[in-house]
Design a protein around this motif. Structure first.
Motif, PDB file in Angstrom:
ATOM      1  N   LYS A  60      31.557  41.549  31.540  1.00 30.11           N
ATOM      2  CA  LYS A  60      30.929  41.204  32.811  1.00 30.11           C
ATOM      3  C   LYS A  60      29.612  40.462  32.590  1.00 30.11           C
ATOM      4  CE  LYS A  60      29.728  42.968  37.321  1.00 30.11           C
ATOM      5  NZ  LYS A  60      29.729  44.075  38.239  1.00 30.11           N
ATOM      6  N   ALA A  61      28.801  40.952  31.655  1.00 29.71           N
ATOM      7  CA  ALA A  61      27.493  40.342  31.406  1.00 29.71           C
ATOM      8  C   ALA A  61      27.628  38.880  30.971  1.00 29.71           C
ATOM      9  CB  ALA A  61      26.734  41.143  30.359  1.00 29.71           C
ATOM     10  N   ILE A  62      28.547  38.581  30.063  1.00 31.49           N
ATOM     11  CA  ILE A  62      28.658  37.203  29.576  1.00 31.49           C
ATOM     12  C   ILE A  62      29.224  36.279  30.652  1.00 31.49           C
ATOM     13  CG2 ILE A  62      30.916  37.433  28.450  1.00 31.49           C
ATOM     14  CD1 ILE A  62      27.927  35.381  27.157  1.00 31.49           C
ATOM     15  N   PHE A  63      30.218  36.757  31.398  1.00 28.37           N
ATOM     16  CA  PHE A  63      30.778  35.901  32.449  1.00 28.37           C
ATOM     17  C   PHE A  63      29.729  35.584  33.507  1.00 28.37           C
ATOM     18  CE2 PHE A  63      35.227  37.286  31.235  1.00 28.37           C
ATOM     19  CZ  PHE A  63      35.653  36.016  30.872  1.00 28.37           C
ATOM     20  N   VAL A  64      28.997  36.598  33.934  1.00 27.80           N
ATOM     21  CA  VAL A  64      27.966  36.381  34.955  1.00 27.80           C
ATOM     22  C   VAL A  64      26.873  35.468  34.405  1.00 27.80           C
ATOM     23  CG1 VAL A  64      26.162  37.540  36.305  1.00 27.80           C
ATOM     24  CG2 VAL A  64      28.457  38.513  36.206  1.00 27.80           C
ATOM     25  N   SER A  65      26.462  35.688  33.146  1.00 24.37           N
ATOM     26  CA  SER A  65      25.434  34.842  32.526  1.00 24.37           C
ATOM     27  C   SER A  65      25.866  33.383  32.479  1.00 24.37           C
ATOM     28  CB  SER A  65      25.127  35.306  31.101  1.00 24.37           C
ATOM     29  OG  SER A  65      24.601  36.605  31.094  1.00 24.37           O
ATOM     30  N   LEU A  66      27.161  33.139  32.375  1.00 26.15           N
ATOM     31  CA  LEU A  66      27.670  31.772  32.287  1.00 26.15           C
ATOM     32  C   LEU A  66      28.127  31.239  33.653  1.00 26.15           C
ATOM     33  CD1 LEU A  66      29.593  32.016  28.903  1.00 26.15           C
ATOM     34  CD2 LEU A  66      27.378  30.932  29.344  1.00 26.15           C
ATOM     35  N   GLY A  67      27.768  31.950  34.725  1.00 22.80           N
ATOM     36  CA  GLY A  67      28.019  31.447  36.076  1.00 22.80           C
ATOM     37  C   GLY A  67      29.411  31.690  36.615  1.00 22.80           C
ATOM     38  N   ALA A  68      30.145  32.641  36.058  1.00 23.94           N
ATOM     39  CA  ALA A  68      31.504  32.929  36.540  1.00 23.94           C
ATOM     40  C   ALA A  68      31.500  34.234  37.337  1.00 23.94           C
ATOM     41  CB  ALA A  68      32.463  33.044  35.369  1.00 23.94           C
ATOM     42  N   THR A  69      32.495  34.374  38.205  1.00 25.43           N
ATOM     43  CA  THR A  69      32.706  35.656  38.878  1.00 25.43           C
ATOM     44  C   THR A  69      33.832  36.368  38.146  1.00 25.43           C
ATOM     45  OG1 THR A  69      34.240  34.649  40.444  1.00 25.43           O
ATOM     46  CG2 THR A  69      31.944  34.821  41.130  1.00 25.43           C
ATOM     47  N   VAL A  70      33.774  37.702  38.141  1.00 28.41           N
ATOM     48  CA  VAL A  70      34.693  38.481  37.313  1.00 28.41           C
ATOM     49  C   VAL A  70      35.360  39.577  38.122  1.00 28.41           C
ATOM     50  CG1 VAL A  70      34.858  39.885  35.231  1.00 28.41           C
ATOM     51  CG2 VAL A  70      33.085  38.172  35.411  1.00 28.41           C
ATOM     52  N   THR A  71      36.652  39.797  37.829  1.00 27.70           N
ATOM     53  CA  THR A  71      37.354  40.981  38.339  1.00 27.70           C
ATOM     54  C   THR A  71      38.035  41.643  37.158  1.00 27.70           C
ATOM     55  OG1 THR A  71      39.385  39.764  38.839  1.00 27.70           O
ATOM     56  CG2 THR A  71      37.772  39.964  40.618  1.00 27.70           C
ATOM     57  N   TYR A  72      38.210  42.957  37.266  1.00 29.17           N
ATOM     58  CA  TYR A  72      38.877  43.719  36.213  1.00 29.17           C
ATOM     59  C   TYR A  72      39.903  44.615  36.866  1.00 29.17           C
ATOM     60  CZ  TYR A  72      39.639  46.866  32.281  1.00 29.17           C
ATOM     61  OH  TYR A  72      40.216  47.607  31.283  1.00 29.17           O
ATOM     62  N   ASP A  73      41.150  44.511  36.430  1.00 26.73           N
ATOM     63  CA  ASP A  73      42.227  45.355  36.952  1.00 26.73           C
ATOM     64  C   ASP A  73      42.449  46.488  35.963  1.00 26.73           C
ATOM     65  OD1 ASP A  73      44.606  46.541  37.757  1.00 26.73           O
ATOM     66  OD2 ASP A  73      45.535  44.646  38.330  1.00 26.73           O
ATOM     67  N   ASN A  74      42.017  47.686  36.354  1.00 25.30           N
ATOM     68  CA  ASN A  74      42.097  48.843  35.462  1.00 25.30           C
ATOM     69  C   ASN A  74      43.545  49.214  35.143  1.00 25.30           C
ATOM     70  OD1 ASN A  74      40.775  50.823  33.916  1.00 25.30           O
ATOM     71  ND2 ASN A  74      41.196  52.359  35.468  1.00 25.30           N
ATOM     72  N   ALA A  75      44.460  48.992  36.104  1.00 30.50           N
ATOM     73  CA  ALA A  75      45.867  49.357  35.885  1.00 30.50           C
ATOM     74  C   ALA A  75      46.505  48.489  34.799  1.00 30.50           C
ATOM     75  CB  ALA A  75      46.644  49.232  37.194  1.00 30.50           C
ATOM     76  N   THR A  76      46.216  47.188  34.810  1.00 23.62           N
ATOM     77  CA  THR A  76      46.830  46.277  33.829  1.00 23.62           C
ATOM     78  C   THR A  76      45.907  45.979  32.655  1.00 23.62           C
ATOM     79  OG1 THR A  76      46.012  44.314  34.984  1.00 23.62           O
ATOM     80  CG2 THR A  76      48.203  45.142  35.622  1.00 23.62           C
ATOM     81  N   LYS A  77      44.647  46.429  32.738  1.00 24.45           N
ATOM     82  CA  LYS A  77      43.632  46.180  31.699  1.00 24.45           C
ATOM     83  C   LYS A  77      43.420  44.684  31.493  1.00 24.45           C
ATOM     84  CE  LYS A  77      43.304  50.590  30.523  1.00 24.45           C
ATOM     85  NZ  LYS A  77      42.491  51.369  31.392  1.00 24.45           N
ATOM     86  N   LYS A  78      43.402  43.929  32.615  1.00 19.67           N
ATOM     87  CA  LYS A  78      43.202  42.485  32.533  1.00 19.67           C
ATOM     88  C   LYS A  78      41.893  42.090  33.189  1.00 19.67           C
ATOM     89  CE  LYS A  78      47.905  40.890  32.098  1.00 19.67           C
ATOM     90  NZ  LYS A  78      48.987  40.133  32.680  1.00 19.67           N
ATOM     91  N   VAL A  79      41.207  41.160  32.534  1.00 18.63           N
ATOM     92  CA  VAL A  79      39.973  40.577  33.043  1.00 18.63           C
ATOM     93  C   VAL A  79      40.319  39.203  33.582  1.00 18.63           C
ATOM     94  CG1 VAL A  79      37.681  39.786  32.407  1.00 18.63           C
ATOM     95  CG2 VAL A  79      38.692  41.730  31.199  1.00 18.63           C
ATOM     96  N   THR A  80      39.850  38.902  34.784  1.00 12.90           N
ATOM     97  CA  THR A  80      40.054  37.567  35.354  1.00 12.90           C
ATOM     98  C   THR A  80      38.692  37.022  35.740  1.00 12.90           C
ATOM     99  OG1 THR A  80      42.207  38.249  36.219  1.00 12.90           O
ATOM    100  CG2 THR A  80      41.272  36.211  37.096  1.00 12.90           C
ATOM    101  N   ALA A  81      38.396  35.805  35.293  1.00  8.08           N
ATOM    102  CA  ALA A  81      37.124  35.159  35.616  1.00  8.08           C
ATOM    103  C   ALA A  81      37.407  33.828  36.299  1.00  8.08           C
ATOM    104  CB  ALA A  81      36.315  34.943  34.345  1.00  8.08           C
ATOM    105  N   TYR A  82      36.529  33.495  37.234  1.00  9.41           N
ATOM    106  CA  TYR A  82      36.658  32.242  37.980  1.00  9.41           C
ATOM    107  C   TYR A  82      35.344  31.475  37.882  1.00  9.41           C
ATOM    108  CZ  TYR A  82      40.520  34.751  40.197  1.00  9.41           C
ATOM    109  OH  TYR A  82      41.662  35.473  40.433  1.00  9.41           O
ATOM    110  N   LYS A  83      35.465  30.199  37.588  1.00  9.70           N
ATOM    111  CA  LYS A  83      34.299  29.315  37.622  1.00  9.70           C
ATOM    112  C   LYS A  83      34.798  27.926  37.998  1.00  9.70           C
ATOM    113  CE  LYS A  83      30.299  27.529  35.212  1.00  9.70           C
ATOM    114  NZ  LYS A  83      29.589  27.398  33.947  1.00  9.70           N
TER     115      LYS A  83
END
Length: 196
Positions: free
Chosen positions: A109-132
């Motif tokens: 989360k820290a690196i994505f936000v630092s680089l200007g992206a928004t982040v979601t994390y799906d705990n069920a699938t253990k997947k990180v999705t970032a949008y920029k």
């Protein structure tokens, strides 16, 4: 006379019991036990794998036909922490960025936000999705493949190291994340990221 007969009887019982305990042949393995021979099984002296009491030590519980497993602890790898600078500003991450097997991992989360992206994390699938902008990046914890979708075209990227959970935080490979978000990266006793 009765006391003498009683004493001899008790001594005889003690001797018979002692002899019966060690009456069958066989070498002991490193656990202090062995498998019974067919002759010993036929005589009813034992059945399957068992232990022998050595001196005053307590004998482990009897198991049949298998050894008691021995476990060795594997030491946790020593992680080398590394400082991360974005546009020459030192970042403060918790947990810190670290190098593992030649790959620098940072808190997701820290690196994505630092680089200007928004982040979601799906705990069920253990997947990180970032949008920029027009990019969508998907990384799965424990998966060495990541996906970058840019303008409707998805590219599969093979990672040197999968994203992982460390101290309750999802850690992602820094180089992949930086480059996927269009940032430059250099290493010089620390990590320097330059955004465009």
């Amino acid at each position: 006379m009765k006391k003498l007969v009683l004493f001899i009887t008790m001594l005889s019982l003690f001797m018979v019991t002692s002899l019966t305990a060690d009456a069958h042949p066989g070498r002991l393995d490193s656990n202090g036990g062995h498998n019974c021979s067919e002759k010993s099984k036929a005589k009813g002296l034992c059945s399957g794998y068992h232990y022998h009491n050595k001196g005053n030590e307590a004998a482990p519980s009897t198991n049949t036909n298998h050894k008691t497993p021995t476990y060795q602890s594997t030491p946790e790898p020593v992680l080398t922490t590394v400082d991360v600078y974005i546009n020459n500003v030192k970042q403060s991450y918790n947990p810190s960025a670290y190098i593992k097997n030649g790959t620098t991992l940072v808190p997701m989360k820290a690196i994505f936000v630092s680089l200007g992206a928004t982040v979601t994390y799906d705990n069920a699938t253990k997947k990180v999705t970032a949008y920029k902008g027009n990019k969508k990046i998907v990384i799965g914890v424990g998966n060495k493949k990541a996906y970058v979708n840019s303008n409707g075209v998805t590219t599969t990227i093979n990672l040197n190291h999968a994203a992982e959970i460390y101290k309750g935080t999802t850690m992602v490979p820094l180089r992949f994340v930086s480059e996927a978000l269009g940032a430059g990266i250099t290493f010089d006793n620390a990590v320097y990221i330059t955004t465009k």
